[in-house]
Design an enzyme around this catalytic site. Sequence first.
Site, PDB file in Angstrom:
ATOM      1  N   HIS A  10       0.832  -1.216   0.000  1.00 52.11           N
ATOM      2  CA  HIS A  10       0.000   0.000   0.000  1.00 52.11           C
ATOM      3  C   HIS A  10       0.861   1.258   0.000  1.00 52.11           C
ATOM      4  O   HIS A  10       1.330   1.712   1.043  1.00 52.11           O
ATOM      5  CB  HIS A  10      -0.895  -0.040   1.255  1.00 52.11           C
ATOM      6  CG  HIS A  10      -1.926   1.044   1.329  1.00 52.11           C
ATOM      7  ND1 HIS A  10      -3.268   0.786   1.561  1.00 52.11           N
ATOM      8  CD2 HIS A  10      -1.838   2.397   1.234  1.00 52.11           C
ATOM      9  CE1 HIS A  10      -3.940   1.920   1.595  1.00 52.11           C
ATOM     10  NE2 HIS A  10      -3.091   2.920   1.410  1.00 52.11           N
ATOM     11  N   HIS A  12       0.802   4.993  -2.425  1.00 48.76           N
ATOM     12  CA  HIS A  12       0.284   5.781  -3.566  1.00 48.76           C
ATOM     13  C   HIS A  12       1.480   6.400  -4.276  1.00 48.76           C
ATOM     14  O   HIS A  12       2.246   7.153  -3.652  1.00 48.76           O
ATOM     15  CB  HIS A  12      -0.638   6.883  -3.059  1.00 48.76           C
ATOM     16  CG  HIS A  12      -1.787   6.350  -2.253  1.00 48.76           C
ATOM     17  ND1 HIS A  12      -3.035   6.188  -2.777  1.00 48.76           N
ATOM     18  CD2 HIS A  12      -1.854   5.918  -0.968  1.00 48.76           C
ATOM     19  CE1 HIS A  12      -3.835   5.693  -1.850  1.00 48.76           C
ATOM     20  NE2 HIS A  12      -3.148   5.514  -0.734  1.00 48.76           N
ATOM     21  N   HIS A 191      -9.771   1.402   0.378  1.00 44.19           N
ATOM     22  CA  HIS A 191      -9.572   2.145   1.623  1.00 44.19           C
ATOM     23  C   HIS A 191     -10.898   2.158   2.384  1.00 44.19           C
ATOM     24  O   HIS A 191     -11.924   2.582   1.841  1.00 44.19           O
ATOM     25  CB  HIS A 191      -9.192   3.598   1.333  1.00 44.19           C
ATOM     26  CG  HIS A 191      -7.778   3.792   0.897  1.00 44.19           C
ATOM     27  ND1 HIS A 191      -7.264   3.250  -0.246  1.00 44.19           N
ATOM     28  CD2 HIS A 191      -6.771   4.503   1.467  1.00 44.19           C
ATOM     29  CE1 HIS A 191      -5.990   3.610  -0.370  1.00 44.19           C
ATOM     30  NE2 HIS A 191      -5.659   4.371   0.663  1.00 44.19           N
ATOM     31  N   GLU A 194     -10.477   3.761   7.766  1.00 48.53           N
ATOM     32  CA  GLU A 194      -9.343   4.610   8.158  1.00 48.53           C
ATOM     33  C   GLU A 194      -9.911   5.737   9.027  1.00 48.53           C
ATOM     34  O   GLU A 194      -9.418   6.013  10.113  1.00 48.53           O
ATOM     35  CB  GLU A 194      -8.642   5.178   6.915  1.00 48.53           C
ATOM     36  CG  GLU A 194      -7.464   6.113   7.210  1.00 48.53           C
ATOM     37  CD  GLU A 194      -6.910   6.796   5.940  1.00 48.53           C
ATOM     38  OE1 GLU A 194      -7.573   6.754   4.887  1.00 48.53           O
ATOM     39  OE2 GLU A 194      -5.816   7.397   6.031  1.00 48.53           O
ATOM     40  N   ASP A 271       2.088   4.185   2.750  1.00 46.87           N
ATOM     41  CA  ASP A 271       0.984   5.039   2.291  1.00 46.87           C
ATOM     42  C   ASP A 271       1.463   6.175   1.372  1.00 46.87           C
ATOM     43  O   ASP A 271       1.313   6.082   0.158  1.00 46.87           O
ATOM     44  CB  ASP A 271       0.198   5.579   3.493  1.00 46.87           C
ATOM     45  CG  ASP A 271      -1.265   5.859   3.174  1.00 46.87           C
ATOM     46  OD1 ASP A 271      -1.722   5.515   2.068  1.00 46.87           O
ATOM     47  OD2 ASP A 271      -1.959   6.431   4.042  1.00 46.87           O
ATOM     48  N   ASP A 272       2.010   7.235   1.938  1.00 44.39           N
ATOM     49  CA  ASP A 272       2.490   8.408   1.166  1.00 44.39           C
ATOM     50  C   ASP A 272       3.766   8.886   1.863  1.00 44.39           C
ATOM     51  O   ASP A 272       3.762   9.913   2.549  1.00 44.39           O
ATOM     52  CB  ASP A 272       1.435   9.529   1.200  1.00 44.39           C
ATOM     53  CG  ASP A 272       0.082   9.044   0.716  1.00 44.39           C
ATOM     54  OD1 ASP A 272      -0.105   8.946  -0.506  1.00 44.39           O
ATOM     55  OD2 ASP A 272      -0.784   8.757   1.562  1.00 44.39           O
TER      56      ASP A 272
HETATM   57  N1  ADE Z   1      -4.804   8.843  -0.947  1.00 46.11           N
HETATM   58  C1  ADE Z   1      -3.536   8.973  -0.581  1.00 46.11           C
HETATM   59  N2  ADE Z   1      -3.382   8.686   0.728  1.00 46.11           N
HETATM   60  C2  ADE Z   1      -4.586   8.347   1.198  1.00 46.11           C
HETATM   61  C3  ADE Z   1      -5.076   7.945   2.458  1.00 46.11           C
HETATM   62  N3  ADE Z   1      -4.289   7.812   3.523  1.00 46.11           N
HETATM   63  N4  ADE Z   1      -6.400   7.711   2.581  1.00 46.11           N
HETATM   64  C4  ADE Z   1      -7.196   7.830   1.510  1.00 46.11           C
HETATM   65  N5  ADE Z   1      -6.789   8.200   0.306  1.00 46.11           N
HETATM   66  C5  ADE Z   1      -5.488   8.443   0.145  1.00 46.11           C
HETATM   67 ZN    ZN Z   2      -3.676   4.907   1.168  1.00 43.11          ZN
END
Ligand code: ADE
Ligand code: ZN
Length: 331
Positions: A10, A12, A191, A194, A271-272
């Site tokens: 996971h 992005h 997703h 969360e 994640d990012d």
């Molecule tokens: N897009 C990028 N990061 C995300 C996240 N943590 N939750 C939902 N969409 C996302």
């Molecule tokens: Zn994500």
Amino acid sequence: MTAVPLAELHCHIEGAAPPDLVRELAHRNGQDITGLIDEHGGYIWSDFDDFLGAYDRAASVFTRPEDYAALSYSYASSLATEGAIYSEIFASTDHAQRGGVDPVAYLSALAEGMQRAERDTGIISRIICTGVRHFGAEAINRAAAIAVDAAKEIQAITGFGLGGSEVAGTLHDAADAFALCGGAGLGLTCHAGEWTGPQTIRDALSLGVRRIGHGIRAADDPTLVAELAAKKITLEVCPLSNIVLRAVPSPADHPAKALYDAGVPLTANSDDPPHFHTSLARDVAMMVELLGGDDRATRAMLTRNALAAAFVDEQTRAQLLGKLDLALATS
Ligand code: ADE
Ligand code: ZN
């Protein structure tokens, strides 16, 4: 002692863009990104919605397919340097199109960068095409149709998922998209749980999804937790994202340990990464801290769970599990 190999499900790809690269591409394009990057070189955002806006702005500087090839190459190579043997990236054709890049050229470029990284480092990577919830039902259906068509030509595309704001629309807006992609043989993830409660996770499961992005709010519902454990629904947990975005107030409040103790298969993911000052290795370390127990055994369990749930053919899965077993046996 040999390090335990890592695997990520996971991340992005637009969210993995280093701020320095975004600044450089914005300069090249003559784009104004004032307010996106601070004086220490970090992304600026204040809460989840603001983060989604920063994500969109950072993505907007990628205006050529080769920009994406360079990004996927450098991300996959950096994961390999951290010890990863497998990576899945989320790819948003909507973001590519907003930057003026043809969606198939975008996906081909990502795949080409990943293939080069595999040649240079051995890391195996796959692409999960994603729809973005807050872009609306029409965009989600368009992303799904592109994914199914592109997967016929680009073998690295093996999944479809949904990200974005969990409070935008309902998951039933994505029912046709998941049905189309599932019917075409793509692995499905979404997703859910969360930010919102267990019901979003139930909704995702009702649409045929077999993995959940985040999913941490399942912990609020013991019946759902038991169902996830019984059906071996793997959660793509991103602990540092949860903490930095304040989806959980503090590490002590993170439900990973409760979910793990109940038998839910967990993985650790970034994640990012630059948005949350993290990396796969840091998220794995955070997860080991949250779960306690033996460091090496916990790391091996996280990687095994990721490989078991990876969107790959069975031959590739066996090859990856063989690499993990060999590394564990020879240390
Ligand atoms: N897009 C990028 N990061 C995300 C996240 N943590 N939750 C939902 N969409 C996302
Ligand atoms: Zn994500």
